[in-house]
Design a protein around this motif. Structure first.
Motif, PDB file in Angstrom:
ATOM      1  N   LEU A 126       0.861  -1.504  -0.132  1.00 33.03           N
ATOM      2  CA  LEU A 126       0.297  -0.515  -0.386  1.00 33.03           C
ATOM      3  C   LEU A 126       1.221   1.396  -0.014  1.00 33.03           C
ATOM      4  O   LEU A 126       0.804   1.048   1.105  1.00 33.03           O
ATOM      5  CB  LEU A 126      -1.255   0.224   1.058  1.00 33.03           C
ATOM      6  N   VAL A 127       1.024   1.855  -0.434  1.00 30.92           N
ATOM      7  CA  VAL A 127       2.017   3.012  -1.318  1.00 30.92           C
ATOM      8  C   VAL A 127       0.996   4.488  -1.209  1.00 30.92           C
ATOM      9  O   VAL A 127       0.177   4.538  -2.641  1.00 30.92           O
ATOM     10  CB  VAL A 127       2.122   2.774  -2.960  1.00 30.92           C
ATOM     11  N   SER A 128       1.259   5.350  -1.392  1.00 32.71           N
ATOM     12  CA  SER A 128       1.070   6.930  -1.292  1.00 32.71           C
ATOM     13  C   SER A 128       1.746   7.049  -2.701  1.00 32.71           C
ATOM     14  O   SER A 128       3.073   7.245  -3.170  1.00 32.71           O
ATOM     15  CB  SER A 128       1.244   8.118  -0.307  1.00 32.71           C
ATOM     16  N   GLN A 129       0.733   8.403  -3.665  1.00 30.34           N
ATOM     17  CA  GLN A 129       1.142   8.109  -4.800  1.00 30.34           C
ATOM     18  C   GLN A 129       2.360   9.213  -4.682  1.00 30.34           C
ATOM     19  O   GLN A 129       3.294   9.230  -6.029  1.00 30.34           O
ATOM     20  CB  GLN A 129       0.319   9.155  -5.639  1.00 30.34           C
ATOM     21  N   GLU A 130       2.459   9.627  -4.501  1.00 35.59           N
ATOM     22  CA  GLU A 130       4.216  11.077  -3.839  1.00 35.59           C
ATOM     23  C   GLU A 130       5.422  10.588  -4.546  1.00 35.59           C
ATOM     24  O   GLU A 130       6.376  10.578  -4.900  1.00 35.59           O
ATOM     25  CB  GLU A 130       3.950  12.138  -3.655  1.00 35.59           C
ATOM     26  N   SER A 153      -5.114  13.733  -1.764  1.00 34.05           N
ATOM     27  CA  SER A 153      -5.903  14.649  -1.639  1.00 34.05           C
ATOM     28  C   SER A 153      -7.262  14.901  -1.558  1.00 34.05           C
ATOM     29  O   SER A 153      -8.346  15.470  -1.468  1.00 34.05           O
ATOM     30  CB  SER A 153      -6.120  15.249  -2.766  1.00 34.05           C
ATOM     31  N   GLU A 154      -7.525  13.319  -1.555  1.00 40.18           N
ATOM     32  CA  GLU A 154      -9.381  12.612  -1.424  1.00 40.18           C
ATOM     33  C   GLU A 154      -9.869  12.735  -0.394  1.00 40.18           C
ATOM     34  O   GLU A 154     -10.818  12.997   0.179  1.00 40.18           O
ATOM     35  CB  GLU A 154      -9.242  11.342  -2.122  1.00 40.18           C
ATOM     36  N   TYR A 155      -8.543  13.190   0.852  1.00 44.48           N
ATOM     37  CA  TYR A 155      -9.117  13.210   2.304  1.00 44.48           C
ATOM     38  C   TYR A 155      -9.336  14.280   2.569  1.00 44.48           C
ATOM     39  O   TYR A 155      -9.152  14.327   4.420  1.00 44.48           O
ATOM     40  CB  TYR A 155      -8.520  11.886   3.001  1.00 44.48           C
ATOM     41  N   PRO A 167       2.395  20.187  -0.654  1.00 48.24           N
ATOM     42  CA  PRO A 167       2.745  20.088  -2.215  1.00 48.24           C
ATOM     43  C   PRO A 167       1.322  18.342  -2.158  1.00 48.24           C
ATOM     44  O   PRO A 167       1.143  18.270  -3.158  1.00 48.24           O
ATOM     45  CB  PRO A 167       3.709  19.918  -2.211  1.00 48.24           C
ATOM     46  N   GLU A 168       2.298  17.466  -1.633  1.00 46.72           N
ATOM     47  CA  GLU A 168       1.640  15.788  -2.061  1.00 46.72           C
ATOM     48  C   GLU A 168       0.292  15.905  -1.625  1.00 46.72           C
ATOM     49  O   GLU A 168      -0.541  14.564  -1.809  1.00 46.72           O
ATOM     50  CB  GLU A 168       2.894  14.968  -1.097  1.00 46.72           C
ATOM     51  N   VAL A 169      -0.067  16.562  -0.436  1.00 41.52           N
ATOM     52  CA  VAL A 169      -1.597  16.671  -0.208  1.00 41.52           C
ATOM     53  C   VAL A 169      -1.949  17.468  -0.734  1.00 41.52           C
ATOM     54  O   VAL A 169      -3.907  17.056  -1.454  1.00 41.52           O
ATOM     55  CB  VAL A 169      -1.554  17.280   1.427  1.00 41.52           C
ATOM     56  N   ALA A 170      -2.070  18.426  -1.541  1.00 47.19           N
ATOM     57  CA  ALA A 170      -2.865  19.106  -2.419  1.00 47.19           C
ATOM     58  C   ALA A 170      -2.616  17.967  -4.029  1.00 47.19           C
ATOM     59  O   ALA A 170      -3.913  18.648  -4.734  1.00 47.19           O
ATOM     60  CB  ALA A 170      -1.879  20.300  -3.114  1.00 47.19           C
ATOM     61  N   ALA A 171      -1.780  17.722  -3.727  1.00 50.70           N
ATOM     62  CA  ALA A 171      -1.783  17.128  -5.588  1.00 50.70           C
ATOM     63  C   ALA A 171      -2.736  16.084  -6.200  1.00 50.70           C
ATOM     64  O   ALA A 171      -3.172  15.581  -5.163  1.00 50.70           O
ATOM     65  CB  ALA A 171      -0.743  16.354  -5.390  1.00 50.70           C
ATOM     66  N   PRO A 172      -3.243  16.863  -6.556  1.00 53.00           N
ATOM     67  CA  PRO A 172      -4.753  15.548  -7.272  1.00 53.00           C
ATOM     68  C   PRO A 172      -4.028  14.285  -8.099  1.00 53.00           C
ATOM     69  O   PRO A 172      -3.256  13.891  -8.300  1.00 53.00           O
ATOM     70  CB  PRO A 172      -4.645  16.493  -9.315  1.00 53.00           C
ATOM     71  N   THR A 173      -5.126  13.445  -7.827  1.00 57.14           N
ATOM     72  CA  THR A 173      -5.052  12.185  -7.684  1.00 57.14           C
ATOM     73  C   THR A 173      -4.274  11.680  -9.364  1.00 57.14           C
ATOM     74  O   THR A 173      -4.966  12.315 -10.013  1.00 57.14           O
ATOM     75  CB  THR A 173      -6.299  11.236  -7.812  1.00 57.14           C
ATOM     76  N   GLU A 174      -3.557  10.995  -9.535  1.00 61.53           N
ATOM     77  CA  GLU A 174      -2.954   9.800 -10.441  1.00 61.53           C
ATOM     78  C   GLU A 174      -3.144   8.985 -10.788  1.00 61.53           C
ATOM     79  O   GLU A 174      -3.593   8.209 -10.082  1.00 61.53           O
ATOM     80  CB  GLU A 174      -1.698  10.191 -10.602  1.00 61.53           C
ATOM     81  N   ARG A 175      -3.103   8.443 -12.287  1.00 60.12           N
ATOM     82  CA  ARG A 175      -3.482   6.612 -12.586  1.00 60.12           C
ATOM     83  C   ARG A 175      -2.255   5.919 -12.536  1.00 60.12           C
ATOM     84  O   ARG A 175      -1.662   7.020 -13.586  1.00 60.12           O
ATOM     85  CB  ARG A 175      -4.741   6.334 -13.422  1.00 60.12           C
ATOM     86  N   PHE A 176      -2.037   5.100 -12.532  1.00 54.28           N
ATOM     87  CA  PHE A 176      -0.422   4.613 -12.599  1.00 54.28           C
ATOM     88  C   PHE A 176      -1.150   3.011 -13.076  1.00 54.28           C
ATOM     89  O   PHE A 176      -2.294   2.007 -12.617  1.00 54.28           O
ATOM     90  CB  PHE A 176       0.170   4.337 -11.484  1.00 54.28           C
TER      91      PHE A 176
END
Length: 554
Positions: A126-130, A153-155, A167-176
């Motif tokens: 389980l990993v955070s996107q940044e 950012s979703e929370y 910055p990592e909290v404000a960043a929009p959701t990315e898809r990988f």
């Protein structure tokens, strides 16, 4: 012989032992949710989450882990995130399916992660996107079967936050590609199997920092974690109306124990910061009326150095304390001047899932590890002969208690070498050099492997650092050994200056000042000013990195 002098200064009205419950860490969340379903569990950058909301998401994520990823009981799972609701939900979801949490420092590199994944026999993460960029190469190499990626950012709710988001909290959701988005993992109709966790289940494997060698996984059961979770609550008299400021990294044992497990056990509220920000922290204390803050000395030093601090109302604080690195006396005095509070220091290790020692809150001593906690037998032995030592004698600290780890994962020789049997009890050899005063309080001297041998004299860097902090220009200091043709080794100090002294004090002036403050063989012969010092994300200065730099430059 077990020391008992410290009982004279035991916290008032508190028993000397605490029975460890047979329940599990996951049970703590479930029971607190039953008691306080609508109580705020987490404040996170403008959004509040109740215990019921957190519990519901834990159940959802647990169902996905079990039904879709086929995570098995006892399986080790990588948790690679910064502080966030996602970290907390992930941790409890892993425990919900009776798997094992392996929390990893967010500052780890891809090579570090490859070591942890291989050493820890890990298949899922389980990993955070940044942080996913560090994980992606390992996913491509086939080292991980499944990865769930979370977006902070979703929370969060920027419009209601107390300041600018990291910055990592404000960043929009990315898809990988080849990953599972967090939103998919918690939005479904699946249900997890009934929970059947047991006290002796392996629950948590934190890795040692590696500052004294290759990182080792410390195997902890629910029981050993519960021992300190319950201990922490009773030692500082936590109640459900406590509000903790959660700034220590939760991957670290001090952070997860005192800023997550203990608050959840009692039903307190946690104000969670993903990244350290001294102004945001001060606003959070003022806004949410934070009562308890467990930190590390570098964090508190920065907090008190804030020129805007007097603008905030931080009067709600009732207890400020921490561990990991000794708090300089000058900083402790400044804290008392600003807040009226004395710093309550503790001591522990990954092998003991945080504390074995804690200062009594009503009678703490500065630059002191404290006294042994509930049911802890702490002794000092000669580093050469192994003979037990008495008060005011320097030796290695050894500990026995209910919070001791089970073993180093897959390293039986290391496990055996790190223990010694005395009076029929198995003690862990901490590698820390300490002394004990007549009242049974323990004081750190230094790490066994960090000692500087200057012309045959022992110099403990921590002692020199402590004295350097008394200079008004010094904001942070780290002392290391430097090669010296005449003395063999000599003392070098890396120093960060307080802003108002930059350009106004020289390295030589610091050296001359130090001459008058410590013995001739101890004072730094070399001083180097830096704008920053290398640190772990838990706030410990990476002295070994500075040591290596110094040797290479010689």
């Amino acid at each position: 012989m077990k020391n008992t002098a410290h009982f004279a200064h035991w916290p008032f009205g508190v028993t000397r032992t605490v029975t460890v419950p047979e329940t599990t860490i996951y049970d703590n969340l479930a029971m607190t949710t039953k008691k306080y379903p609508n109580k705020v569990a987490i404040e996170y950058y403008g959004r509040s989450y109740s215990y019921q909301e957190i519990y519901n998401e834990v159940e959802k994520l647990a169902a996905y882990l079990e039904k879709e990823l086929a995570v098995q009981q006892g399986e080790h799972m990588l948790l690679f995130m910064q502080n966030s609701p996602h970290f907390i939900i992930s941790l409890f979801a892993i425990l919900r399916v009776r798997a094992v949490v392996v929390p990893i420092n967010p500052m780890s590199t891809t090579d570090d992660l490859e070591y942890f994944i291989n050493d820890g026999d890990i298949k899922h993460a389980l990993v955070s996107q940044e942080l996913y960029g560090k994980v992606a190469p390992l996913r491509e190499k086939g080292l991980l079967e499944g990865v769930i990626v979370a977006s902070y950012s979703e929370y969060a709710a920027p419009e209601h936050a107390l300041g600018e988001l990291p910055p990592e909290v404000a960043a929009p959701t990315e898809r990988f590609t080849n990953t599972v988005p967090w939103s998919v993992a918690i939005n479904h109709d699946l249900q997890p199997s009934p929970y059947t966790g047991e006290s002796e289940d392996t629950a948590f494997i934190p890795y040692t920092s590696g500052t004294t060698g290759v990182p080792k996984g410390c195997v902890h059961t629910n029981r050993s974690v519960q021992a300190n979770t319950v201990s922490a609550n009773h030692w500082v008299s936590l109640t459900p109306d406590v509000v903790t400021l959660t700034t220590l990294p939760l991957f670290h044992v001090t952070g997860v124990l005192h800023s997550l497990f203990a608050p959840i056990y009692i039903g307190a509220t946690m104000v969670v910061l993903t990244r350290w920000d001294r102004d945001y922290a001060a606003k959070a204390i003022e806004t949410y009326r934070c009562t308890h803050w467990i930190n590390i000395s570098t964090m508190l030093i920065d907090f008190l150095a804030n020129p805007n601090l007097e603008k905030y109302d931080i009067s709600s604080l009732q207890l400020v304390g921490g561990g990991g690195a000794t708090l300089p006396e000058a900083v402790g005095n400044q804290l008392k001047q600003v807040t009226g509070l004395e710093y309550v220091e503790g001591y522990g290790l990954s092998e003991t899932i945080s504390h074995t020692h804690f200062n009594p809150p009503q009678r703490p001593k500065l630059q002191c590890l404290g006294i042994p906690s509930f049911s802890v037998d702490a002794r000092i032995i000669d580093i050469v002969t192994g003979e037990e030592l008495g008060p005011n004698e320097e030796g290695e600290l050894i500990v026995h208690g209910p919070q001791l780890f089970k073993e180093y994962y897959k390293q039986p020789e290391e496990t055996e070498a790190s223990h010694v049997v005395i009076d029929g009890k198995k003690f862990f050899k901490t590698g820390d050099i300490v002394t004990m005063d007549e009242e049974g309080y323990f004081f750190i001297v230094d790490r066994l492997k960090r000692m500087i041998n200057a012309s045959g004299y022992k110099v403990w860097p921590t002692e020199v650092e402590s004295i350097l902090y008394q200079h008004p220009a010094v904001q942070q200091a780290c002392v290391v050994s430097a090669p010296d043709e005449r003395r063999g080794e000599t003392v070098k100090a890396f120093i960060i200056l307080n802003e108002e002294y930059k350009g106004k004090v020289t390295e030589n002036e610091i050296i001359e000042w130090a001459k008058g403050k410590m013995a001739a063989y101890k004072y730094p012969r070399m001083v180097e000013f830096r704008d920053r010092l290398p640190m772990t994300s838990s706030g410990k200065i990476l002295w070994r990195q500075l040591q290596d730099e110094t040797v290479k430059q010689a």
